[in-house]
Each structure stands twice: as structure tokens, then as C-alpha cells.
Design a protein around this motif. Structure first.
Motif, PDB file in Angstrom:
ATOM      1  N   HIS A   1       0.837  -1.206   0.000  1.00 45.11           N
ATOM      2  CA  HIS A   1       0.000   0.000   0.000  1.00 45.11           C
ATOM      3  C   HIS A   1       0.875   1.261   0.000  1.00 45.11           C
ATOM      4  CE1 HIS A   1      -3.217  -2.743   1.638  1.00 45.11           C
ATOM      5  NE2 HIS A   1      -3.842  -2.126   0.635  1.00 45.11           N
TER       6      HIS A   1
ATOM      7  N   ARG B   1      -5.444  -0.722  -4.161  1.00 43.91           N
ATOM      8  CA  ARG B   1      -4.468  -0.480  -3.087  1.00 43.91           C
ATOM      9  C   ARG B   1      -4.472   0.986  -2.648  1.00 43.91           C
ATOM     10  NH1 ARG B   1       0.829  -4.124  -4.770  1.00 43.91           N
ATOM     11  NH2 ARG B   1      -0.195  -6.132  -4.481  1.00 43.91           N
TER      12      ARG B   1
ATOM     13  N   ALA C   1      -5.504   2.024   1.034  1.00 38.95           N
ATOM     14  CA  ALA C   1      -4.450   2.719   1.779  1.00 38.95           C
ATOM     15  C   ALA C   1      -4.973   4.048   2.319  1.00 38.95           C
ATOM     16  CB  ALA C   1      -3.235   2.952   0.883  1.00 38.95           C
TER      17      ALA C   1
END
Length: 189
Positions: free
Chosen positions: A123, A154, A158
Motif C-alpha cells: 500500500h 491499493r 491505503a
């Protein structure tokens, strides 16, 4: 005019004789600004004091010389004001957004750094490529060797994790999250 008292008397007489007419002339040149006209009048008299040779000129009156000096000073002052940025009033300054304090910015940076360190390396790598290096989703996918869809997911997850790990920043990170979704969808098409 060999002594200072003679100079003072001469200047006082000069101001009595020509001051009112010169002031009204300057008032017209300054569009009625009395303060500026008074300042320019004083500056004109200072110039007369600095140039005693003007008193010894062959003409009968100092008035033409004084008016010429005053007009040039008014022109110079106007040009100077036009070349300078306009002054900002207090009302404008009060309505301007206040910038963050440097100490606050440092604290925020430490908070973000700590929150980013809690992310997984995968991430973190995506966020570094997109937000710190400014790469698009496609460029990030190519740089990391993963599909573009993986980059999008991602970055989304994140940012969600960052919003949870940054107390007090949830509204900011939700804007970042929506911005990253907009960026991701725009670059994938």
C-alpha cells in the motif's frame, strides 16, 4: 544667505509668499488628497533649501521653479505608487484564510509519517508512486509491475487506512480518497 538664520528666514518668506498657491496646485495634482499635497509641498521646500543656487537665478520670482519642482515630484510620487503593489486594507486581511503555523505543519507531517508507516509495504509503495512522485495509475502499475486495477484498489484501501489512523483528519482524508478515485477513474479511461 551666508548664515543658517538667513536660510530659515528666506525659506519662511518663500513659504509665506508661494506656499498657498503651491499647495492648491498640488491639491489638484493629487486629486484632492490633502495629505499628499502637504507632503509634496514640504518636499518642494526641502528641494529649494537643498538648491540655494535657485535663489540666485536671473528671474524675478521663485514661483516658476517651485511649480516645476512640485509638478515633477507629484509625477514621481504617482509613478512610484503605480509601480508598487496596491496596499491591502485590514478588512481584506481579516477575511483572508490564515496559514497554518509552522509548528502545526510539522506536527501534521509527523502524524502523516507515522500513519503511513502503519501501512503495508504494498500500500505504501502505491501511495509513494501516486502522491509523492505524481505518477498516474497506469505509470504506477508499470513501475510496480502490477495491474492498474490493483493500483486503484491499493490506493483506495491505503487512503481508508490512513483516514482511520489519522485522528482529526477524517474529512481531509475522505477528500483525498474521493480525489484518488476521481484520478484513478480518469487515468484508466
Amino acid at each position: 544667505m551666508t548664515t543658517a538664520t538667513t536660510d530659515e528666514r528666506t525659506l519662511a518668506r518663500l513659504q509665506r509668499e508661494h506656499g498657498p498657491a503651491l499647495f492648491h496646485f498640488l491639491l489638484g495634482l493629487t486629486f484632492g488628497d490633502r495629505q499628499r499635497a502637504e507632503d509634496l509641498l514640504q518636499e518642494t521646500l526641502v528641494r529649494a533649501w537643498q538648491h540655494p543656487e535657485a535663489f540666485d537665478a536671473p528671474y524675478d520670482s521663485m514661483r516658476p521653479w517651485l511649480f516645476t519642482v512640485a509638478r515633477r515630484l507629484a509625477i514621481d510620487a504617482r509613478r512610484s505608487r503605480q509601480a508598487r503593489p496596491t496596499e491591502v486594507s485590514d478588512a481584506v486581511l481579516e477575511s483572508a484564510p490564515a496559514h497554518d503555523d509552522t509548528a502545526d505543519s510539522a506536527v501534521h507531517a509527523l502524524d502523516v509519517r507515522e500513519a503511513v508507516s502503519t501501512l503495508s509495504p504494498e500500500h505504501r509503495a502505491v501511495l509513494v508512486q501516486i502522491y509523492f512522485r505524481g505518477l498516474s495509475v497506469g505509470e504506477t502499475a508499470q513501475a510496480l509491475g502490477i495491474p492498474a486495477g490493483t493500483v486503484k484498489s491499493r490506493s483506495y484501501y491505503a487512503l481508508r487506512l490512513l483516514s482511520r489512523n489519522l485522528p482529526g483528519y477524517s474529512s481531509r482524508s475522505s477528500r483525498l480518497s474521493s480525489a484518488s478515485r476521481d484520478t484513478a477513474s480518469a487515468t484508466s479511461t
